[in-house]
Write a protein that holds these residues in place. Structure first.
Motif, PDB file in Angstrom:
ATOM      1  N   TYR A 258       0.835  -1.207   0.000  1.00  0.00           N
ATOM      2  CA  TYR A 258       0.000   0.000   0.000  1.00  0.00           C
ATOM      3  C   TYR A 258       0.874   1.263   0.000  1.00  0.00           C
ATOM      4  O   TYR A 258       0.597   2.220  -0.740  1.00  0.00           O
ATOM      5  N   LEU A 259       1.922   1.274   0.839  1.00  0.00           N
ATOM      6  CA  LEU A 259       2.788   2.463   0.914  1.00  0.00           C
ATOM      7  C   LEU A 259       3.444   2.726  -0.443  1.00  0.00           C
ATOM      8  O   LEU A 259       3.577   3.877  -0.876  1.00  0.00           O
ATOM      9  N   ILE A 260       3.846   1.658  -1.114  1.00  0.00           N
ATOM     10  CA  ILE A 260       4.465   1.792  -2.440  1.00  0.00           C
ATOM     11  C   ILE A 260       3.431   2.297  -3.456  1.00  0.00           C
ATOM     12  O   ILE A 260       3.669   3.273  -4.182  1.00  0.00           O
ATOM     13  N   ASP A 261       2.263   1.633  -3.480  1.00  0.00           N
ATOM     14  CA  ASP A 261       1.228   2.010  -4.457  1.00  0.00           C
ATOM     15  C   ASP A 261       0.731   3.438  -4.229  1.00  0.00           C
ATOM     16  O   ASP A 261       0.422   4.158  -5.185  1.00  0.00           O
ATOM     17  N   LEU A 262       0.653   3.846  -2.967  1.00  0.00           N
ATOM     18  CA  LEU A 262       0.203   5.205  -2.659  1.00  0.00           C
ATOM     19  C   LEU A 262       1.204   6.234  -3.198  1.00  0.00           C
ATOM     20  O   LEU A 262       0.823   7.244  -3.809  1.00  0.00           O
ATOM     21  N   TYR A 263       2.497   5.967  -2.998  1.00  0.00           N
ATOM     22  CA  TYR A 263       3.520   6.900  -3.484  1.00  0.00           C
ATOM     23  C   TYR A 263       3.478   7.002  -5.004  1.00  0.00           C
ATOM     24  O   TYR A 263       3.525   8.096  -5.576  1.00  0.00           O
ATOM     25  N   LEU A 264       3.363   5.813  -5.653  1.00  0.00           N
ATOM     26  CA  LEU A 264       3.307   5.799  -7.126  1.00  0.00           C
ATOM     27  C   LEU A 264       2.092   6.594  -7.610  1.00  0.00           C
ATOM     28  O   LEU A 264       2.194   7.389  -8.556  1.00  0.00           O
ATOM     29  N   ALA A 265       0.941   6.373  -6.965  1.00  0.00           N
ATOM     30  CA  ALA A 265      -0.290   7.042  -7.390  1.00  0.00           C
ATOM     31  C   ALA A 265      -0.135   8.561  -7.275  1.00  0.00           C
ATOM     32  O   ALA A 265      -0.513   9.310  -8.182  1.00  0.00           O
ATOM     33  N   ARG A 266       0.440   9.013  -6.147  1.00  0.00           N
ATOM     34  CA  ARG A 266       0.598  10.462  -5.948  1.00  0.00           C
ATOM     35  C   ARG A 266       1.616  11.040  -6.933  1.00  0.00           C
ATOM     36  O   ARG A 266       1.430  12.135  -7.452  1.00  0.00           O
ATOM     37  N   ARG A 267       2.671  10.299  -7.171  1.00  0.00           N
ATOM     38  CA  ARG A 267       3.747  10.760  -8.050  1.00  0.00           C
ATOM     39  C   ARG A 267       3.276  10.847  -9.505  1.00  0.00           C
ATOM     40  O   ARG A 267       3.654  11.740 -10.245  1.00  0.00           O
ATOM     41  N   LEU A 268       2.445   9.842  -9.881  1.00  0.00           N
ATOM     42  CA  LEU A 268       2.029   9.737 -11.283  1.00  0.00           C
ATOM     43  C   LEU A 268       0.649  10.339 -11.534  1.00  0.00           C
ATOM     44  O   LEU A 268       0.148  10.308 -12.656  1.00  0.00           O
TER      45      LEU A 268
END
Ligand code: NAD
Ligand code: MG
Ligand code: ZN
Length: 277
Positions: A258-268
């Motif tokens: 979740y922490l990884i996917d959240l960062y990717l979502a915000r970044r992209l």
């Protein structure tokens, strides 16, 4: 929406209801699932260590039978908790099993008093084991642990423990030590495991993690300084991975993912993921 699984303190001296059967190797399951008629189970010759009232599933009473070792039951087999997590789309059932596993392990490990050595018994009005002789109480054990995604712009700091499935890289995690704040734990563990320093960590969210009894407190932190130096034994490999070229990642139900996917979502600029409760 009302949840299908509700923990509650039920009196195991009362009869009836359903039961899950647990031992160190996992849960008993058959074609109908993990819930067995409790009165039927009581007629089997099971190596019972402890019986606990757990709560309600779909409104029905559920108890736990904690066994000393796995036994053969016709048309049933044993399945580990991790397998239920990987396979189960039924998150409510996994929540029940995660709770049952923690209570079962705790009850097993508190059959005798750590202070005076006498037998312990269940407290009547609290989820606690109480010593019949000296009166000491033991509550279910929960271990606070931090988990943190360290980033440097478009790069994620991910690492492998020798315990991981082949090829999988994850965020850094570690147990909180007595007397430290979770934020201090984040800095200490990051420094111990990969040797780098981080900026102020920010808290994201938490997840109960029944392997074996952790409460994961999830953070994000930007990298500050230092080169990666891996901790021998704990870390098998670690590195910076571009968000456009990531390795195999942890299971989708984990807070690590979740922490990884959240960062990717915000970044992209993508929609944000939801952490399964
Ligand atoms: N849900 C997730 O996404 C996720 C991801 C990674 C790790 N975790 C969990 O985080 C927890 C901590 O991670 P870790 O294994 O990297 O920890 P860690 O880095 O602190 O190192 C593990 C070592 O700590 C020691 N240890 C074991 N239990 C302990 C306790 N209760 N208190 C103090 N030390 C203990 C043991 O020597 C063990 O080998 C584990 O429960 C792990 O399963 C969860
Ligand atoms: Mg660790
Ligand atoms: Zn005692």
């Amino acid at each position: 929406m009302s949840l299908r699984w509700q923990p509650a303190l039920l009196d195991p001296a009362a009869g009836g209801g359903w039961a899950v059967v647990h031992c160190q190797q996992g849960f008993l399951r058959d074609a109908n699932g993990v819930l067995f008629p409790r009165d039927w189970l009581k007629r089997l010759d099971l190596p019972l260590l402890s019986e606990q009232g757990l709560g309600y599933f779909d409104g029905d009473q559920v108890f736990l039978m904690e066994l000393a070792h796995p036994v053969e039951v016709p048309d049933a087999n044993w399945q580990g908790l991790r397998q239920f997590m990987m396979q189960d789309d039924d998150t409510e059932r996994f929540r029940m099993l995660g709770f049952a596993a923690q209570i079962g392990t705790w009850a097993n490990h508190h059959r005798f008093c750590g202070s005076c050595g006498n037998p312990m018994r269940q407290h009547a009005t609290e989820r606690a084991m109480q010593c019949e002789s000296c009166g000491i109480h033991h509550y279910p054990r929960i271990s606070p642990s931090m988990i943190v995604l360290v980033t440097r712009g478009d790069e994620l700091l991910l690492a492998r423990s020798p315990r991981f499935a082949p090829g999988v890289y994850s965020t850094l995690a570690g147990f909180v030590e007595p007397g430290e704040s979770v934020e201090q734990c984040v800095r200490r563990e990051v420094h111990e495991e990969v040797g780098v320093s981080i900026a102020e960590p920010s808290y994201i969210c938490s997840q109960g993690w029944p392997f074996p009894h952790s409460l994961m407190l999830g953070f994000h932190a930007e990298y500050a300084s230092g080169e990666i130096v891996m901790q021998p034994e704990e870390i098998e490999d670690a590195g910076w991975f571009s968000i456009h070229d990531l390795p195999a990642l942890p299971a989708s139900k984990s807070i690590a993912r979740y922490l990884i996917d959240l960062y990717l979502a915000r970044r992209l600029g993508h929609p944000e993921p939801v952490l399964p409760s």
